[in-house]
Design an enzyme around this catalytic site. Sequence first.
Site: not given
Ligand code: IMP
Length: 184
Positions: A140, A143, A8-9, A36, A11-12, A65
Amino acid sequence: MRLKVITSNSGKVNEYREALSSFSITADPVKIQYDEIQSSDPEEIVRKGMDHLKASGISDFIIDDSGMFVDSLNGFPGVYSAYVQETIGNAGILKLMENVSDRKAVFLCCIGCNISGKDIMVTGKCDGVILEKEAGAEGFGYDPIFSHDGKRSLAEMPLSEKNNISHRGNAVKLLVKEIEKMIR
Ligand code: IMP
């Protein structure tokens, strides 16, 4: 080849679209809620997520993850990165790092990919440091406070430049090598 990017991200999603398009793979974003598990091992979290999705009849997908591990905080926030980002956020991490000279950190991204019933798991990393203050408006999450070269934050880079050096970009390169081996 088309792969569902289950997250749901947004940015990803943007990062996967850009990174996979260089290898002629189309990323289709799909929002599916799945539980999760809590674990100190990102690969175990991804494995359980993949099993759950496959049991629901979903195939040809990517999940990931990710987490940021800060040396001087003994790896915190690590597997708690999402919770910490939602609660104390970047300002909270900067507060914890006040007057800390060792600012080394690493970002890890574990990708689980299912293609035609076969599973691939890879982990990419990006070494860096926690900056003294937030910088940049791209990207996001963490970063704005994470820098690979100690100068510019990931949020000060265009998406393609972040993908070139980031944990997720590096994980995608490893994934593509595995896909190539699989279809050879
Ligand atoms: P998850 O993989 O979605 O569980 O991410 C864990 C946390 O790390 C979340 O708060 C994301 O926003 C942060 N995060 C994951 N990937 C990145 C990235 O590439 N840059 C900055 N923050 C990240």
